[in-house]
Motif scaffolding. Structure first.
Motif, PDB file in Angstrom:
ATOM      1  N   ALA A  59      53.328  27.421  28.033  1.00  0.00           N
ATOM      2  CA  ALA A  59      52.490  26.989  29.153  1.00  0.00           C
ATOM      3  C   ALA A  59      52.175  25.501  29.116  1.00  0.00           C
ATOM      4  CB  ALA A  59      51.182  27.787  29.161  1.00  0.00           C
ATOM      5  N   LYS A  60      52.103  24.917  27.927  1.00  0.00           N
ATOM      6  CA  LYS A  60      51.591  23.552  27.801  1.00  0.00           C
ATOM      7  C   LYS A  60      52.637  22.511  27.419  1.00  0.00           C
ATOM      8  CE  LYS A  60      47.173  24.502  28.518  1.00  0.00           C
ATOM      9  NZ  LYS A  60      46.372  23.862  29.578  1.00  0.00           N
ATOM     10  N   ASP A  61      53.797  22.925  26.911  1.00  0.00           N
ATOM     11  CA  ASP A  61      54.810  21.933  26.550  1.00  0.00           C
ATOM     12  C   ASP A  61      55.250  21.147  27.780  1.00  0.00           C
ATOM     13  OD1 ASP A  61      54.643  22.814  23.981  1.00  0.00           O
ATOM     14  OD2 ASP A  61      56.717  23.517  23.818  1.00  0.00           O
ATOM     15  N   VAL A  62      55.444  19.862  27.609  1.00  0.00           N
ATOM     16  CA  VAL A  62      55.852  18.979  28.700  1.00  0.00           C
ATOM     17  C   VAL A  62      57.244  18.430  28.382  1.00  0.00           C
ATOM     18  CG1 VAL A  62      55.357  16.843  29.936  1.00  0.00           C
ATOM     19  CG2 VAL A  62      53.472  18.350  29.233  1.00  0.00           C
ATOM     20  N   PRO A  63      58.240  18.685  29.235  1.00  0.00           N
ATOM     21  CA  PRO A  63      59.586  18.173  28.946  1.00  0.00           C
ATOM     22  C   PRO A  63      59.661  16.665  29.128  1.00  0.00           C
ATOM     23  CG  PRO A  63      59.532  19.211  31.105  1.00  0.00           C
ATOM     24  CD  PRO A  63      58.191  19.461  30.479  1.00  0.00           C
ATOM     25  N   ALA A  64      60.524  16.035  28.359  1.00  0.00           N
ATOM     26  CA  ALA A  64      60.764  14.607  28.532  1.00  0.00           C
ATOM     27  C   ALA A  64      61.700  14.408  29.732  1.00  0.00           C
ATOM     28  CB  ALA A  64      61.390  14.023  27.272  1.00  0.00           C
ATOM     29  N   VAL A  65      61.560  13.256  30.390  1.00  0.00           N
ATOM     30  CA  VAL A  65      62.378  12.942  31.566  1.00  0.00           C
ATOM     31  C   VAL A  65      63.219  11.710  31.257  1.00  0.00           C
ATOM     32  CG1 VAL A  65      62.363  12.309  34.014  1.00  0.00           C
ATOM     33  CG2 VAL A  65      60.645  13.903  33.112  1.00  0.00           C
ATOM     34  N   ASN A  66      64.509  11.805  31.519  1.00  0.00           N
ATOM     35  CA  ASN A  66      65.418  10.700  31.251  1.00  0.00           C
ATOM     36  C   ASN A  66      65.057   9.446  32.035  1.00  0.00           C
ATOM     37  OD1 ASN A  66      67.095  12.063  29.450  1.00  0.00           O
ATOM     38  ND2 ASN A  66      68.514  12.733  31.027  1.00  0.00           N
ATOM     39  N   ALA A  67      65.370   8.303  31.462  1.00  0.00           N
ATOM     40  CA  ALA A  67      65.385   7.071  32.230  1.00  0.00           C
ATOM     41  C   ALA A  67      66.534   7.158  33.225  1.00  0.00           C
ATOM     42  CB  ALA A  67      65.557   5.874  31.301  1.00  0.00           C
ATOM     43  N   GLY A  68      66.527   6.288  34.223  1.00  0.00           N
ATOM     44  CA  GLY A  68      67.585   6.348  35.225  1.00  0.00           C
ATOM     45  C   GLY A  68      67.668   5.067  36.019  1.00  0.00           C
ATOM     46  N   PHE A  69      68.506   5.098  37.046  1.00  0.00           N
ATOM     47  CA  PHE A  69      68.687   3.958  37.942  1.00  0.00           C
ATOM     48  C   PHE A  69      67.983   4.233  39.269  1.00  0.00           C
ATOM     49  CE2 PHE A  69      72.538   3.881  35.225  1.00  0.00           C
ATOM     50  CZ  PHE A  69      72.354   2.632  34.650  1.00  0.00           C
ATOM     51  N   ASP A  70      67.253   3.273  39.756  1.00  0.00           N
ATOM     52  CA  ASP A  70      66.571   3.408  41.035  1.00  0.00           C
ATOM     53  C   ASP A  70      67.603   3.479  42.161  1.00  0.00           C
ATOM     54  OD1 ASP A  70      63.783   3.036  42.492  1.00  0.00           O
ATOM     55  OD2 ASP A  70      65.249   1.800  43.559  1.00  0.00           O
ATOM     56  N   ALA A  71      67.408   4.410  43.102  1.00  0.00           N
ATOM     57  CA  ALA A  71      68.402   4.643  44.148  1.00  0.00           C
ATOM     58  C   ALA A  71      68.388   3.571  45.223  1.00  0.00           C
ATOM     59  CB  ALA A  71      68.173   6.012  44.782  1.00  0.00           C
ATOM     60  N   VAL A  72      67.385   2.703  45.221  1.00  0.00           N
ATOM     61  CA  VAL A  72      67.335   1.600  46.184  1.00  0.00           C
ATOM     62  C   VAL A  72      67.827   0.309  45.545  1.00  0.00           C
ATOM     63  CG1 VAL A  72      65.853   0.188  47.652  1.00  0.00           C
ATOM     64  CG2 VAL A  72      65.489   2.654  47.522  1.00  0.00           C
ATOM     65  N   SER A  73      67.210  -0.071  44.439  1.00  0.00           N
ATOM     66  CA  SER A  73      67.529  -1.358  43.809  1.00  0.00           C
ATOM     67  C   SER A  73      68.663  -1.271  42.789  1.00  0.00           C
ATOM     68  CB  SER A  73      66.286  -1.915  43.114  1.00  0.00           C
ATOM     69  OG  SER A  73      65.935  -1.098  41.999  1.00  0.00           O
ATOM     70  N   GLY A  74      68.886  -0.091  42.230  1.00  0.00           N
ATOM     71  CA  GLY A  74      69.865   0.056  41.158  1.00  0.00           C
ATOM     72  C   GLY A  74      69.335  -0.346  39.796  1.00  0.00           C
ATOM     73  N   GLU A  75      68.073  -0.800  39.745  1.00  0.00           N
ATOM     74  CA  GLU A  75      67.477  -1.218  38.478  1.00  0.00           C
ATOM     75  C   GLU A  75      67.093  -0.003  37.629  1.00  0.00           C
ATOM     76  OE1 GLU A  75      67.231  -4.387  37.446  1.00  0.00           O
ATOM     77  OE2 GLU A  75      68.247  -4.994  39.294  1.00  0.00           O
ATOM     78  N   ILE A  76      66.967  -0.232  36.336  1.00  0.00           N
ATOM     79  CA  ILE A  76      66.599   0.851  35.405  1.00  0.00           C
ATOM     80  C   ILE A  76      65.113   1.152  35.522  1.00  0.00           C
ATOM     81  CG2 ILE A  76      66.406   1.497  32.963  1.00  0.00           C
ATOM     82  CD1 ILE A  76      68.865  -0.263  32.440  1.00  0.00           C
TER      83      ILE A  76
END
Length: 274
Positions: A59-76
């Motif tokens: 119930a309480k574990d929180v998954p980590a979320v990958n870094a990524g590229f912004d879909a507008v600027s392309g920046e990380i």
């Protein structure tokens, strides 16, 4: 002689009596009125308390979320760390807690596999940019939405990528709008998802630049104005664009439109070993 035999028998019986079964160790219990996260666990055995903690972790574990590229600027954009319950340490804290206490769970933070530092070390294998010449409202919505759906897709070494599997059906419920498409007879008509093929065609050319193996590709029924002749890749329910990551490293797709959406860029990047 009889006296000696009796004495020996008594001695043997007395000796056997010294080897009584050892007492079983006491099962550790949580002290009375102990709680964790509002749940009463006082008096529970270690096994029962462990089951409570396992349910709490779900119930309480929180998954980590990958870094990524912004879909507008392309920046990380940065990763988001997650945390998971350390069941063993939390159980020990419960068993050691005095009666009537509230025990704080022991959480262990962790990072995802793809961090901003990992993306910063990625190597460009291929890139392609197409101009957005038709800026009708519905087409721009579809182009941006489709770009987001393939953006940050990771393809393992040897894995096949399917454009249709990544983007799914263009339905109004998913936000797609009517825009111009080419029908099989070459005539223009309005259909949900018009503009998706510019994304698949841009990806196709980036894949060609990366020298990856194309396993399925279909041309439009008429030439399109955003890529040279023979460089397009149309997609539909029964027409897919697919390719295989023939490198030895995982690859990631970066697709971005810029703030004005005047062009669409798709990059194919090799990730470092993670």
């Amino acid at each position: 002689m009889l006296w000696l035999l009796l004495a020996g028998s008594l001695a043997v019986n007395a000796g056997c009596g010294l080897h009584a079964p050892a007492p079983k160790p006491e099962t550790p219990l949580v002290a009375d009125q102990v709680t964790i996260e509002g749940q009463q666990v006082g008096g529970m055995s270690a096994e029962a308390a462990g089951k409570v903690l396992t349910a709490l972790a779900k119930a309480k574990d929180v998954p980590a979320v990958n870094a990524g590229f912004d879909a507008v600027s392309g920046e990380i954009f940065p990763e988001r760390p997650g945390h998971r319950l350390n069941v063993a340490d939390t159980l020990q804290a419960l068993l050691a807690a005095p009666a009537g206490s509230n025990v704080a769970p022991v959480y262990q933070p962790f990072l995802p596999d793809i961090t901003a530092a990992v993306l910063a070390k990625s190597q460009q294998l291929g890139t392609y940019t197409t101009p957005v010449l038709d800026k009708s409202a519905g087409r721009l919505v579809n182009l941006r939405l489709t770009g987001k759906l393939i953006n940050n897709q990771i393809i393992a070494a040897g894995e096949e990528f399917s454009f249709n599997a990544a983007t799914g059906e263009p339905t109004a419920e998913r936000g797609f709008q009517p825009a111009t498409v080419f029908a099989d007879n070459g005539r223009k008509e309005q259909s949900l998802g018009g503009g998706m093929c510019q994304v698949s065609s841009t990806l196709y050319n980036a894949v060609l630049a990366a020298k990856l193996k194309v396993t399925e590709r279909h041309p439009h029924s008429q030439p399109v104005n955003y890529v040279p002749p023979g460089k397009d890749a149309t997609t539909y329910t029964d027409k897919d664009f697919r390719f295989v990551n023939t490198t030895r490293r995982p690859i990631i797709i970066r697709a971005f439109t810029g703030t004005e959406a005047s062009r669409l860029t798709v990059d194919v990047l090799a990730l470092p070993d993670v």
